[in-house]
Write a protein that holds these residues in place. Structure first.
Motif, PDB file in Angstrom:
ATOM      1  N   LEU A   1      59.101  93.912  34.082  1.00 48.71           N
ATOM      2  CA  LEU A   1      57.670  93.665  33.946  1.00 48.71           C
ATOM      3  C   LEU A   1      56.990  94.971  33.578  1.00 48.71           C
ATOM      4  O   LEU A   1      57.246  96.000  34.199  1.00 48.71           O
ATOM      5  N   SER A   2      56.128  94.937  32.594  1.00 50.06           N
ATOM      6  CA  SER A   2      55.357  96.109  32.183  1.00 50.06           C
ATOM      7  C   SER A   2      53.883  95.827  32.469  1.00 50.06           C
ATOM      8  O   SER A   2      53.379  94.756  32.143  1.00 50.06           O
ATOM      9  N   LEU A   3      53.217  96.799  33.090  1.00 48.40           N
ATOM     10  CA  LEU A   3      51.831  96.628  33.533  1.00 48.40           C
ATOM     11  C   LEU A   3      50.963  97.795  33.101  1.00 48.40           C
ATOM     12  O   LEU A   3      51.447  98.911  32.918  1.00 48.40           O
ATOM     13  N   ARG A   4      49.670  97.520  32.986  1.00 49.35           N
ATOM     14  CA  ARG A   4      48.666  98.568  32.793  1.00 49.35           C
ATOM     15  C   ARG A   4      47.874  98.680  34.102  1.00 49.35           C
ATOM     16  O   ARG A   4      47.576  97.660  34.728  1.00 49.35           O
TER      17      ARG A   4
ATOM     18  N   PRO B   1      47.491  95.030  38.302  1.00 47.03           N
ATOM     19  CA  PRO B   1      48.939  95.227  38.366  1.00 47.03           C
ATOM     20  C   PRO B   1      49.572  94.754  39.674  1.00 47.03           C
ATOM     21  O   PRO B   1      50.690  94.245  39.657  1.00 47.03           O
ATOM     22  N   ILE B   2      48.876  94.896  40.791  1.00 43.65           N
ATOM     23  CA  ILE B   2      49.479  94.472  42.056  1.00 43.65           C
ATOM     24  C   ILE B   2      49.614  92.954  42.092  1.00 43.65           C
ATOM     25  O   ILE B   2      50.686  92.422  42.409  1.00 43.65           O
ATOM     26  N   GLY B   3      48.561  92.243  41.753  1.00 43.43           N
ATOM     27  CA  GLY B   3      48.625  90.787  41.736  1.00 43.43           C
ATOM     28  C   GLY B   3      49.693  90.273  40.788  1.00 43.43           C
ATOM     29  O   GLY B   3      50.476  89.381  41.137  1.00 43.43           O
ATOM     30  N   ARG B   4      49.750  90.839  39.594  1.00 41.30           N
ATOM     31  CA  ARG B   4      50.751  90.408  38.611  1.00 41.30           C
ATOM     32  C   ARG B   4      52.163  90.742  39.074  1.00 41.30           C
ATOM     33  O   ARG B   4      53.087  89.943  38.911  1.00 41.30           O
ATOM     34  N   ALA B   5      52.350  91.920  39.672  1.00 44.29           N
ATOM     35  CA  ALA B   5      53.679  92.311  40.142  1.00 44.29           C
ATOM     36  C   ALA B   5      54.147  91.414  41.288  1.00 44.29           C
ATOM     37  O   ALA B   5      55.318  91.018  41.332  1.00 44.29           O
ATOM     38  N   LEU B   6      53.250  91.084  42.201  1.00 44.40           N
ATOM     39  CA  LEU B   6      53.645  90.242  43.330  1.00 44.40           C
ATOM     40  C   LEU B   6      53.955  88.817  42.879  1.00 44.40           C
ATOM     41  O   LEU B   6      54.894  88.193  43.399  1.00 44.40           O
ATOM     42  N   GLN B   7      53.214  88.301  41.903  1.00 43.37           N
ATOM     43  CA  GLN B   7      53.545  86.984  41.341  1.00 43.37           C
ATOM     44  C   GLN B   7      54.921  87.013  40.670  1.00 43.37           C
ATOM     45  O   GLN B   7      55.726  86.084  40.830  1.00 43.37           O
ATOM     46  N   TRP B   8      55.196  88.056  39.923  1.00 46.16           N
ATOM     47  CA  TRP B   8      56.487  88.242  39.258  1.00 46.16           C
ATOM     48  C   TRP B   8      57.613  88.282  40.293  1.00 46.16           C
ATOM     49  O   TRP B   8      58.630  87.605  40.149  1.00 46.16           O
TER      50      TRP B   8
ATOM     51  N   VAL C   1      56.828  96.750  47.614  1.00 45.42           N
ATOM     52  CA  VAL C   1      56.317  96.866  46.236  1.00 45.42           C
ATOM     53  C   VAL C   1      54.794  96.984  46.263  1.00 45.42           C
ATOM     54  O   VAL C   1      54.213  97.814  45.556  1.00 45.42           O
ATOM     55  N   ASP C   2      54.142  96.180  47.087  1.00 43.38           N
ATOM     56  CA  ASP C   2      52.680  96.246  47.226  1.00 43.38           C
ATOM     57  C   ASP C   2      52.252  97.651  47.642  1.00 43.38           C
ATOM     58  O   ASP C   2      51.349  98.246  47.047  1.00 43.38           O
ATOM     59  N   GLU C   3      52.904  98.202  48.646  1.00 42.47           N
ATOM     60  CA  GLU C   3      52.555  99.535  49.136  1.00 42.47           C
ATOM     61  C   GLU C   3      52.788 100.605  48.069  1.00 42.47           C
ATOM     62  O   GLU C   3      51.945 101.471  47.851  1.00 42.47           O
ATOM     63  N   ALA C   4      53.930 100.550  47.401  1.00 43.87           N
ATOM     64  CA  ALA C   4      54.238 101.548  46.367  1.00 43.87           C
ATOM     65  C   ALA C   4      53.219 101.482  45.231  1.00 43.87           C
ATOM     66  O   ALA C   4      52.726 102.517  44.768  1.00 43.87           O
TER      67      ALA C   4
ATOM     68  N   ILE D   1      52.974 101.161  34.007  1.00 44.49           N
ATOM     69  CA  ILE D   1      53.819 100.955  35.173  1.00 44.49           C
ATOM     70  C   ILE D   1      54.861  99.915  34.771  1.00 44.49           C
ATOM     71  O   ILE D   1      54.509  98.869  34.225  1.00 44.49           O
ATOM     72  N   GLN D   2      56.123 100.209  35.029  1.00 41.82           N
ATOM     73  CA  GLN D   2      57.198  99.282  34.694  1.00 41.82           C
ATOM     74  C   GLN D   2      58.004  98.966  35.949  1.00 41.82           C
ATOM     75  O   GLN D   2      58.300  99.859  36.739  1.00 41.82           O
ATOM     76  N   LEU D   3      58.369  97.696  36.106  1.00 39.40           N
ATOM     77  CA  LEU D   3      59.191  97.256  37.222  1.00 39.40           C
ATOM     78  C   LEU D   3      60.457  96.617  36.691  1.00 39.40           C
ATOM     79  O   LEU D   3      60.411  95.875  35.701  1.00 39.40           O
TER      80      LEU D   3
END
Length: 143
Positions: free
Chosen positions: A6-9, A14-21, A43-46, A67-69
């Motif tokens: 996942l790539s984010l700006r 980014p937190i909401g999108r990362a947690l959904q992913w 992940v949320d904390e980081a 930010i990339q995950l």
């Protein structure tokens, strides 16, 4: 089916999108509740710390903040690598403050690393050129 990257700006939730992913991967791979909670919390904390510190003040004017995950797994472990092109910062080098004995002594903030160290088997940092790379590793609990 979710992709394992996942790539984010920083300016696009980014937190909401990362947690959904991450939740979609957890559903797909049938993670145990402990793994789902511990890795999601970590992940949320980081990401919260990256957003608060990595891009303030703005870094190299020519580089767009990214930010990339990347999710990884084997039969024993789950992992998420979080990479950002912000200011160099190694969260693994920080000491964890003592736990406050009373509410009056307690301070807001600074407890995320304690939680991450509780839930994760390991988390490792390295600087790779312009990238911070933080890898979160959790033992895969039985379902």
């Amino acid at each position: 089916m979710p992709d394992d990257t996942l790539s984010l700006r920083p300016d696009d939730d980014p937190i909401g999108r990362a947690l959904q992913w991450l939740e979609a991967i957890a559903d797909r791979d049938d993670w145990a509740a402990k793994a789902r909670f511990g890795l999601t919390l970590s992940v949320d904390e980081a990401l919260t710390n990256i957003l608060a510190y990595a891009f303030k003040p703005p870094g190299d004017a020519g580089a767009e903040p990214v930010i990339q995950l990347v999710h990884g797994a084997n039969e024993r472990e789950l992992s998420v690598e979080i990479a950002d092109n912000g200011h160099a910062f190694d969260p693994t080098s920080l000491d964890i403050a003592d736990v406050a004995l009373t509410l009056d002594e307690a301070e807001v903030g600074g407890h995320g690393l304690r939680l991450m160290r509780h839930y994760l088997k390991a988390f490792n940092y390295r600087r790779d050129g312009p990238w911070n790379r933080l890898t979160l590793i959790m033992e895969r609990p039985a379902n």
